[in-house]
Design an enzyme around this catalytic site. Structure first.
Site, PDB file in Angstrom:
ATOM      1  N   ASN A 223       0.842  -1.198   0.000  1.00  0.00           N
ATOM      2  CA  ASN A 223       0.000   0.000   0.000  1.00  0.00           C
ATOM      3  C   ASN A 223       0.880   1.253   0.000  1.00  0.00           C
ATOM      4  OD1 ASN A 223       0.503   0.839   2.873  1.00  0.00           O
ATOM      5  ND2 ASN A 223      -0.331  -1.204   3.216  1.00  0.00           N
ATOM      6  N   ALA A 289       1.879   1.180  11.695  1.00  0.00           N
ATOM      7  CA  ALA A 289       2.050   0.509  10.391  1.00  0.00           C
ATOM      8  C   ALA A 289       0.716   0.292   9.685  1.00  0.00           C
ATOM      9  CB  ALA A 289       2.753  -0.832  10.589  1.00  0.00           C
ATOM     10  N   LYS A 303       8.494 -17.337 -10.707  1.00  0.00           N
ATOM     11  CA  LYS A 303       7.741 -16.244 -11.302  1.00  0.00           C
ATOM     12  C   LYS A 303       6.524 -16.798 -12.074  1.00  0.00           C
ATOM     13  CE  LYS A 303       8.177 -12.341 -14.392  1.00  0.00           C
ATOM     14  NZ  LYS A 303       8.965 -11.696 -15.438  1.00  0.00           N
ATOM     15  N   ASP A 320      -3.683  -9.746  13.254  1.00  0.00           N
ATOM     16  CA  ASP A 320      -3.710  -8.351  13.686  1.00  0.00           C
ATOM     17  C   ASP A 320      -2.595  -8.179  14.718  1.00  0.00           C
ATOM     18  OD1 ASP A 320      -4.345  -5.909  15.102  1.00  0.00           O
ATOM     19  OD2 ASP A 320      -6.232  -5.952  13.992  1.00  0.00           O
ATOM     20  N   ILE A 321      -1.568  -7.435  14.343  1.00  0.00           N
ATOM     21  CA  ILE A 321      -0.372  -7.337  15.202  1.00  0.00           C
ATOM     22  C   ILE A 321      -0.701  -6.641  16.522  1.00  0.00           C
ATOM     23  CG2 ILE A 321       1.972  -6.383  15.366  1.00  0.00           C
ATOM     24  CD1 ILE A 321       2.055  -6.666  12.244  1.00  0.00           C
ATOM     25  N   LYS A 355      -9.741  -4.189  19.794  1.00  0.00           N
ATOM     26  CA  LYS A 355      -8.313  -4.524  19.813  1.00  0.00           C
ATOM     27  C   LYS A 355      -7.711  -4.389  21.211  1.00  0.00           C
ATOM     28  CE  LYS A 355      -7.742  -3.137  14.978  1.00  0.00           C
ATOM     29  NZ  LYS A 355      -6.770  -3.445  13.931  1.00  0.00           N
TER      30      LYS A 355
HETATM   31  O1  C5P Z   1      -8.262  -2.434  11.660  1.00  0.00           O
HETATM   32  P1  C5P Z   1      -7.388  -1.345  11.157  1.00  0.00           P
HETATM   33  O2  C5P Z   1      -6.379  -1.820  10.134  1.00  0.00           O
HETATM   34  O3  C5P Z   1      -8.100  -0.112  10.728  1.00  0.00           O
HETATM   35  O4  C5P Z   1      -6.547  -0.901  12.468  1.00  0.00           O
HETATM   36  C1  C5P Z   1      -5.508  -0.025  12.414  1.00  0.00           C
HETATM   37  C2  C5P Z   1      -4.596  -0.233  13.584  1.00  0.00           C
HETATM   38  O5  C5P Z   1      -4.300  -1.609  13.779  1.00  0.00           O
HETATM   39  C3  C5P Z   1      -3.263   0.410  13.348  1.00  0.00           C
HETATM   40  O6  C5P Z   1      -2.751   0.769  14.598  1.00  0.00           O
HETATM   41  C4  C5P Z   1      -2.482  -0.708  12.702  1.00  0.00           C
HETATM   42  O7  C5P Z   1      -1.078  -0.518  12.838  1.00  0.00           O
HETATM   43  C5  C5P Z   1      -2.959  -1.903  13.450  1.00  0.00           C
HETATM   44  N1  C5P Z   1      -2.954  -3.156  12.702  1.00  0.00           N
HETATM   45  C6  C5P Z   1      -2.097  -4.181  13.052  1.00  0.00           C
HETATM   46  N2  C5P Z   1      -2.138  -5.370  12.377  1.00  0.00           N
HETATM   47  C7  C5P Z   1      -2.993  -5.572  11.358  1.00  0.00           C
HETATM   48  C8  C5P Z   1      -3.862  -4.535  10.977  1.00  0.00           C
HETATM   49  C9  C5P Z   1      -3.828  -3.347  11.657  1.00  0.00           C
HETATM   50  O8  C5P Z   1      -1.303  -4.011  13.970  1.00  0.00           O
HETATM   51  N3  C5P Z   1      -3.012  -6.711  10.727  1.00  0.00           N
END
Ligand code: C5P
Length: 421
Positions: A223, A289, A303, A320-321, A355
């Site tokens: 992105n 991020a 490839k 989701d980190i 979260k």
């Molecule tokens: O759910 P969304 O992507 O809108 O949430 C944004 C927040 O979650 C940001 O702080 C982003 O860094 C974190 N995030 C994450 N891991 C993901 C998706 C989003 O840590 N896979």
């Protein structure tokens, strides 16, 4: 190299130029100090003016050059006592053996020797002279006296000299001298921040930039995140006294001074590194991020060849980190970010809850003047209910300023934290 310009721009340096052929290097020295953001005033002895003109230094420093002690016009501008008080550091470069002798003897018969006695600022000297004059017993005696008196001596280099001799007595290169001055103020500032900064003693981990999800060995999904906001927050946390690790996706930004950087590519790598850093101890986790929500289910080993009009690539959800870190037992103070185009409060507070974050900073990406690639941002900050803190509007400002305000918001929330981190 990057550095905190705001610190340097408040510091005043007197560059004192004395009589020696190395005076030509002082012009570049003044230029480099200005590049670092210092305020520079130049003092010249009579001997110096035989080698280089005051006009050169006036043009480079942007200030009138000081040459006379007993000059009514000069004294009515900035008198020698005022000048002595103005200085945060006096750098004598080049320092002739005559000037060293005057300093050692405590003479005050010209502007520079008087300033030396009248100022409380640290004095640095960079001696430069013929190797025989440097080795002379009187010069070495004066050198020892200056060191005993607390003067910082930047020792001369060895090499070929303008007079044809070879030996010790060359002034170090101006770039190196300017870098030493910058380092000195940076370290002093850091020592204060580590003791009194808003995040003194805290260990902070920040995720920044996009992630890159491979399709095959040459292609990927990603992105437009530039990482600017996360890097600005890293710099602001460091300036506030924290120990900062930046987990950066693929971005082309310089690492902020003092910040440790770990480069990652995919979301899985970012999560693995986040968990490893958590094990090493982390008080505050800031997730800026733009993590790719999905990754390719089966990354092709080779490839993918062009064939047919359509290509199906199956995607699976990335972890989701920020939410994963928030679920850990040794949970840091968690800060998330949200980019929304509408219903900002509803969506942001929803993410805060789901979260399990302590704080979320949300920006309106429907506005074209802020966000992703811009140097400006504007945000609304929401805190988890337990903090009993009202939402905060951070008005449109450069990302550095927004970062500073976020540090203040984190600090305020930490004051209300039930289990101190
Ligand atoms: O759910 P969304 O992507 O809108 O949430 C944004 C927040 O979650 C940001 O702080 C982003 O860094 C974190 N995030 C994450 N891991 C993901 C998706 C989003 O840590 N896979």
């Amino acid at each position: 190299m990057s550095f905190d310009l705001s610190v340097m721009s408040s510091k005043n340096i007197i560059v004192a130029v004395t009589g020696g052929i190395a005076a030509y290097k002082s012009a570049i020295l003044v230029r480099r100090l200005k590049d670092y953001g210092f305020n520079v005033r130049v003092v010249m002895t009579q001997g110096a003016q035989a080698f280089i003109t005051p006009l050169t230094f006036q043009a480079l420093s942007g200030n009138t050059v000081h040459t006379e002690l007993l000059d009514t016009e000069a004294e009515s501008g900035m008198g020698h006592i005022e000048l002595a008080r103005w200085a945060d550091l006096i750098l004598v470069a080049p320092a002739s053996c005559d000037t060293m002798a005057k300093f050692a003897a405590g003479l005050a018969d010209d502007l520079l020797s008087t300033l030396y006695l009248a100022s409380k600022a640290p004095v640095w000297v960079a001696p430069a002279m013929n190797q025989q004059m440097w080795a002379a017993k009187a010069t070495q005696r004066n050198l020892n006296t200056l060191v005993d008196d607390g003067v910082h001596v930047i020792m001369p280099n060895a090499g070929s000299q303008a007079c044809g001799d070879t030996g010790l007595g060359r002034m170090p290169e101006p770039e190196a001298l300017a870098a030493q001055v910058q380092q000195y103020f940076h370290q002093a500032q850091r020592a204060i921040a580590e003791k009194f900064g808003l995040l003194a003693g805290k260990r902070v981990v920040i995720t920044a930039g996009p992630t890159r999800e491979a399709i095959d060995p040459v292609r990927y999904i990603s992105n437009h995140s530039t990482g600017k906001m996360g890097f600005a927050i890293a710099a602001a946390c460091y300036a506030a006294g924290a120990q900062v690790t930046l987990l950066a996706g693929p971005v082309s930004l310089d690492t902020p001074n003092g910040v440790e950087r770990i480069n990652v590519s995919s979301a899985i790598q970012m999560l693995e590194q986040s968990l490893a850093l958590l094990d090493q101890g982390c008080d505050i986790f800031i997730a800026t991020a733009a993590v790719a929500d999905y990754r390719v289910a089966q990354v092709a080993e080779h490839k993918i060849k062009k064939a047919g009009d359509e290509l199906d690539v199956s995607l699976v959800k990335n972890p989701d980190i920020v939410a994963t870190i928030a679920q850990q037992q040794q949970r840091p103070f968690m800060v998330g970010f949200a980019a929304e185009t509408r219903n900002i409060e509803e969506y942001a507070t929803g993410k805060l809850l789901v979260k399990k974050l302590d704080m979320i900073a949300c920006n309106d990406v429907s506005r074209s003047d802020i966000g992703f690639a811009s140097d400006q941002n504007a945000m609304t900050v929401f805190f988890a209910q337990q903090y009993k803190l009202a939402r905060r509007e951070l008005e449109k400002a450069p990302k550095q300023e927004i970062a500073q305000q976020l540090v203040e918001a984190i600090h305020d929330a930490l004051q209300h934290h039930k289990t101190p981190v």
